[in-house]
Motif scaffolding. Sequence first.
Motif, short mmCIF file in Angstrom:
data_model
loop_
_atom_site.label_atom_id
_atom_site.label_comp_id
_atom_site.label_asym_id
_atom_site.label_seq_id
_atom_site.Cartn_x
_atom_site.Cartn_y
_atom_site.Cartn_z
N VAL A 277 45.09 37.96 43.72
CA VAL A 277 45.86 38.43 42.56
C VAL A 277 44.99 38.46 41.32
O VAL A 277 45.05 39.39 40.51
N TYR A 278 44.16 37.44 41.17
CA TYR A 278 43.27 37.38 40.01
C TYR A 278 42.31 38.57 39.99
O TYR A 278 42.10 39.20 38.93
N GLU A 279 41.72 38.89 41.14
CA GLU A 279 40.78 40.01 41.19
C GLU A 279 41.48 41.34 40.92
O GLU A 279 40.98 42.20 40.18
N GLN B 53 42.66 45.81 36.99
CA GLN B 53 43.68 46.57 36.28
C GLN B 53 43.58 46.34 34.77
O GLN B 53 43.70 47.28 33.98
N PHE B 54 43.33 45.10 34.38
CA PHE B 54 43.19 44.78 32.97
C PHE B 54 41.99 45.50 32.37
O PHE B 54 42.07 46.06 31.26
N TYR B 55 40.88 45.54 33.09
CA TYR B 55 39.70 46.22 32.57
C TYR B 55 39.94 47.71 32.43
O TYR B 55 39.53 48.33 31.44
N PHE C 164 49.85 46.39 29.88
CA PHE C 164 49.44 45.47 30.94
C PHE C 164 50.43 44.31 31.07
O PHE C 164 50.82 43.93 32.18
N LEU C 165 50.82 43.73 29.94
CA LEU C 165 51.72 42.58 29.99
C LEU C 165 53.11 42.98 30.48
O LEU C 165 53.74 42.24 31.26
N LYS D 266 31.78 42.81 34.75
CA LYS D 266 31.73 43.60 35.98
C LYS D 266 30.90 42.90 37.05
O LYS D 266 31.13 43.07 38.23
N SER D 267 29.91 42.17 36.63
CA SER D 267 29.03 41.52 37.57
C SER D 267 28.91 40.05 37.21
O SER D 267 28.71 39.69 36.06
#
Length: 716
Positions: free
Chosen positions: A8-10, A15-17, A38-39, A527-528
């Motif tokens: 879920v975090y990933e 999606q947030f980015y 997003f929220l 991103k990395s």
Amino acid sequence: MILPPEIVYEVLTFQFYDLMSNDHPSTPEKFYSNLRIFLRSNLTVNKTFYHICRVLLYRYLNFTSARGFYKLLETLRNSPEVLRYIEVADFQELTSIGLGRTGEMNKSIKNLTNETLWEFLGYTRNSLREFLASEHIQADLDERIINFLLKPGTVLSVVDFCGCSQDSFTSTFSTAVQQLYNNDEPIAYNYQMTALGLNDCTTIEPKTLGRLLMTLPELQKLDLTRTAIDDRTLISDVPHLKHLTHLSLAMCHQLTPRGVLEFFSYHPAITDKDNISTLQWLNVQVHSHSSSWTDVQLMFLLKKLCYYGHNKTLQYLNVGGMPMHINDDITAVRSSHYWQCQDTLQFIKLNFPQLKSLSIRDNNIPIPKLTHFLSPLESKEVPNQHLKFLNIVNNSYINRWSIQDPAIFSHSKSLCALEMSFDPWQQIEASNPRHEINCRLSNGSSLFQDYSAAPLVKWKCYIGSAYGRRHWIYRTDDYLNRDDLETKGFLTRYDTQGNKIIDIVKHPDFLKFAQTKIMLGCGLVAKSRGRRNLTYRDHKPAVSRFLNRNKDLEISPVIESPQETPVSLPGGWRVIDNDHNEEPEISVPEESADMTPPNSRSGLYWDRSITNLQEQVPPVETDADYFDSPELQRRRSALSLLNGHFGGRHSLESRRTEMDIARLLGSSGTHLLERLSRSELGEYSETYRMHLVVATEYNVFGCLERGMYRYYSLKS
């Protein structure tokens, strides 16, 4: 199906980015507009979604008004549990312009003052990693705040004072730096800070700059653009920065060519071959009308970069304003460290194979020379260049008449953008209603070519009116530099169910190569992981900050400890006894050691081949170590990349995630990427291959995500 919290975090992170990188509408309010979307989409799904949304919400704090800062401060007072999530404080978009207020009115409204800012730093001292200031808050930075940002003892890794040049700030800054010393000796060294930005801090004295840099021996990124640094400070006061990868000495008018060349010839930050890092980003731009640089001095500088191996890693090079020697004789002779030739442009082509962004503005280079520079090499002894951005502003040969010849656009398969002066750019824009130019891509291998079989490429105009009127023309594609930027995002669309369709409009990807300011931090969402680990000195995965071993939400705060000692070189002490031919190893790693190469005599030497000495004593496994377990990540990965092998030699059984492959590609170089794109990655989509390329570029160029930070980086 209930997804694990890590997954879920990933998912929410990506999606947030995507939402936060939406460039429409092009106002500071887009940050809060996208954040609201997003929220509303994820906050009320379940407890796990709610907790992870809070983590992403408070990680990057962007302040566009003093009132917004004060409202957040009230939240921190009432909800101390969110303090550990705060990593970035970005004040570069904060302004009172247009609000009908004067400076005196802002002082009377106690929203953002030195007192409230000091209170904020007190709350976030255990978690804040980046502090990005600007000229809008320089009056609120008093001695204790600046001293807090610079002194050791915190986990602050990135500090940027971009544009702070008022006399009051300069005197305060000098006093704060003096507090770091006792009897002309540093009280302590800051081993945690890895990035320092003083871009456009024009009034800070060279002595103050030197005293500050002496206390920061672990810097990786140093931006001194338009500062008052002089030759003595550059040569004598800059410490041995063994991790230095990004350096900007652009437009420093007190630097002379002799001082710069001496720095690149003798300073250990550049010349020590045992440095952990070599240069990846270098900006030495000068003003062409006031500079005393010659083409011979520029060639000497390039040769010094080759002599110490920086040409093998350099991806960004800005030598704008420096005169280049143009010669019809492009014959090259191989020497011990570089290919020797008389033509400066040919020298760069032969000796800088990793270069992706090059600025040679203020040089009159004929179009045939440019097309030859952009054409692939016929020799197999020299690797082909992968240049993606070229700055040719103020080139008299590129004018409104010559730009109609598409030769310069059709000789490079990798080139994706050109920056040019206004007149030729305007000619392209006015040539047709679509503001574009179409041409066939030449293979450059023979004189007679069948252009009907050559691929068609389309170049489109792009203007940065907010960045000092810079003019670009870029090659369109389906992924990174789309040609629908002018039309997409301006119409509201709905699906068949009546739900609003949110279009993500991103700025062209080539802009990251056009930057003139070093992107110091890690951005909204890294991103990395490699860039985060290098910048923050934090090798723990972010997911371990709010999840425990039992996959439950972690409530107790995780206090990060700053780096208090120098980062040791890889290796360990080895006893070499040549008399008895025995080499017993002593597993005693040192924080810093001199590496003595001779093997002719017996003694104790530092052997860089010894790695991971700390693993000989089994440490206690923590939750962070558990989540970072390669075996655990391998089992959780649903994507088996490259069929479990890497070029037939390197196994990927330990890690199969996208980011680790991107990091491996980044460390292996462009040749490996070429081989992969031809063979192992042949069965994968073009989209995924391009994702790997972008992920490796992110480590060097960063990402142009936010409004004012992008403005500072792209303004001329």
